[in-house]
Design a protein around this motif. Structure first.
Motif, PDB file in Angstrom:
ATOM      1  N   UNK B  73       0.808  -1.216   0.000  1.00  0.00           N
ATOM      2  CA  UNK B  73       0.000   0.000   0.000  1.00  0.00           C
ATOM      3  C   UNK B  73       0.843   1.269   0.000  1.00  0.00           C
ATOM      4  N   UNK B  74       2.169   1.144  -0.160  1.00  0.00           N
ATOM      5  CA  UNK B  74       3.016   2.339  -0.252  1.00  0.00           C
ATOM      6  C   UNK B  74       3.269   2.651  -1.728  1.00  0.00           C
ATOM      7  N   UNK B  75       3.852   3.801  -1.980  1.00  0.00           N
ATOM      8  CA  UNK B  75       4.196   4.151  -3.356  1.00  0.00           C
ATOM      9  C   UNK B  75       5.656   4.592  -3.420  1.00  0.00           C
ATOM     10  N   UNK B  76       6.292   4.346  -4.563  1.00  0.00           N
ATOM     11  CA  UNK B  76       7.694   4.751  -4.737  1.00  0.00           C
ATOM     12  C   UNK B  76       7.731   6.253  -5.022  1.00  0.00           C
ATOM     13  N   UNK B 178      12.855   4.666  -2.620  1.00  0.00           N
ATOM     14  CA  UNK B 178      12.319   5.443  -1.498  1.00  0.00           C
ATOM     15  C   UNK B 178      10.807   5.313  -1.587  1.00  0.00           C
ATOM     16  N   UNK B 179      10.191   4.845  -0.509  1.00  0.00           N
ATOM     17  CA  UNK B 179       8.742   4.583  -0.545  1.00  0.00           C
ATOM     18  C   UNK B 179       8.034   5.321   0.579  1.00  0.00           C
ATOM     19  N   UNK B 185       3.052  11.340  -0.705  1.00  0.00           N
ATOM     20  CA  UNK B 185       3.985  11.268  -1.837  1.00  0.00           C
ATOM     21  C   UNK B 185       4.260  12.632  -2.461  1.00  0.00           C
ATOM     22  N   UNK B 186       3.203  13.467  -2.602  1.00  0.00           N
ATOM     23  CA  UNK B 186       3.385  14.734  -3.310  1.00  0.00           C
ATOM     24  C   UNK B 186       4.284  15.720  -2.569  1.00  0.00           C
ATOM     25  N   UNK B 187       4.457  15.505  -1.255  1.00  0.00           N
ATOM     26  CA  UNK B 187       5.387  16.359  -0.510  1.00  0.00           C
ATOM     27  C   UNK B 187       6.831  15.891  -0.689  1.00  0.00           C
ATOM     28  N   UNK B 188       6.994  14.689  -1.208  1.00  0.00           N
ATOM     29  CA  UNK B 188       8.329  14.074  -1.232  1.00  0.00           C
ATOM     30  C   UNK B 188       8.973  14.068  -2.612  1.00  0.00           C
TER      31      UNK B 188
END
Lengths: 282, 282
Positions: B73-76, B178-179, B185-188
């Motif tokens: 359930x994470x995203x790269x 990096x996940x 995600x959009x902050x990273x």
């Protein structure tokens, strides 16, 4: 009598795979400690046949063996799929309470990671071979040492089985390739039953170059059963592709190879052979 | 301050990769003993970022991490490529003559196979982590034990380096991902600099199904930088494909995903992020 060079000792998974593959024939094993030695044996004596693991459902492709195969000058003449089951065994006088070290091949240790995590008291020591670890412990009377290998090897070396089926995933299969000197290949596989091929090629960095190659295979009705890209180190954006093809008509397949040739670089046919058939069930 | 969950101890290659990737920021590491724990940390606290090795030029893809990633359930949100160099180190009072065991992560032991073959007197013992092995030996004053890890970790734990660069192949690179929780995600990652994506899908057993999907990518001018097929156990002739895509325009890429969707099964976008750029040179 056929002589088969394998990596590992008598009782190893390579031994089992060789006996299953050549089930109606008398064979003699040449036990090697490395895959490099398997290929050296074939080089020195063209009548020797090699058998080597190439991929496993848990561990993935053995990239080093692909590399050895590509550079070996041998050709694939067959394949065999084997269900892998691991047991932990020790000297008859040992027990769960006395085991401090467990020896096996790194891939076998990896396949039993869950089991090992539940036994932090056992140090995981790498050996060249699963059955070889059992043999060593048995011959050297290594008290407190256990081996992970198949149950037959444990019995063969007079070891006591503490637990069977300790692998994490019961769907654990290894695919082995049978390789030989290309001049001997036609004696080893009925060419008319050939319905599978393994090839390797690289592609220039041009948009859609892989798509073009696969489209040609599709036009010729050749199926892909495996594809894996590997970056070519030092050649940015260039890739090597290992591809397995399945087909009904050998002529059609050979025409497709002629058709993709001009679009690829360093195309090499690793072998043409008969499919082992459907995936083995556990 | 960002908190980064890694597999391994302070000084491990994951630690180095994390500090290089977040080089202009203050980070705090959460050291985990397994990759499962890395994902659990993100699950329990959505502000935690994970960093995990996904492939290595020598060892190949870490299939288990692909599986964890797919189900997590994470995203790269990013990638980092790191040149891997190994040193062998021991307690200051030890020397070549006194070493009987060498401890390290199985992948590191594999990458130093040539070195270990030249030292049959040293037993190769598996550890959860390269730097962790050095730490353990240092803290527990394990005489006669050596660790294989990077030189910085050896120094960090006050170990004596016996030899540097003991890896077999100097072109040894690991790619880390990096996940994060998808909502973070959009902050990273700056979405406007996104030029790479990792996806996974399966295909029905129909002739040319992969060729069709790749043709569509080619029509949309989307490049493949990696492709790997994995058989789906129990589903004969069905395959899972892990594909990395490179593109210039995010919109074009997203249109291509819409276009392949009806031809694939279980399509999942593992992440959209910025390419780490060209292959690092040793």
């Amino acid at each position: 009598m056929k002589r088969i060079a394998i990596q590992g000792s008598i009782g190893s998974f390579h031994d089992i795979a060789a006996h299953q593959y050549f089930k109606d024939e008398q064979i003699q094993l040449i036990c090697c400690s490395t895959f490099e030695q398997v290929f050296e044996n074939i080089k020195h004596d063209p009548t020797v046949i090699g058998m080597l693991a190439i991929e496993n459902t848990i561990a993935g492709s053995l990239l080093h063996n692909y590399e050895l195969l590509r550079d070996s000058g041998t050709t694939i003449v067959g394949e065999h799929k084997l269900h892998i089951e691991h047991s932990i065994c020790c000297l008859p006088e040992d027990s769960w309470e006395t085991i401090t070290e467990v020896h096996s091949h790194p891939v076998a240790l990896m396949q039993c990671r869950g089991f090992l995590a539940g036994h932090p008291e056992m140090k995981a020591v790498e050996a060249q071979d699963t059955a070889g670890a059992a043999k060593f412990i048995s011959e050297n009377k290594c008290k407190g040492w256990a081996a992970i290998c198949n149950a037959n090897a444990a019995r063969l070396y007079g070891m006591k089985i503490l637990q069977e089926s300790i692998e994490d995933n019961k769907h654990n299969f290894t695919r082995f390739l049978v390789v030989s000197n290309p001049n001997k290949a036609d004696f080893l596989r009925p060419l008319e039953q050939t319905n599978k091929a393994s090839i390797v090629f690289s592609l220039p960095h041009e948009e859609g170059s892989l798509s073009q190659v696969l489209s040609i295979f599709s036009f010729y009705k050749i199926n892909l059963t495996k594809i894996q890209s590997l970056p070519i180190i030092g050649h940015e954006w260039e890739y090597m592709f290992y591809v397995d093809l399945a087909f009904n008509r050998l002529t059609r397949y050979r025409q497709s190879i002629d058709a993709i040739m001009p679009l690829t670089k360093e195309l090499k046919i690793l072998g043409e052979y008969q499919d082992d058939g459907k995936q083995p069930k556990p």
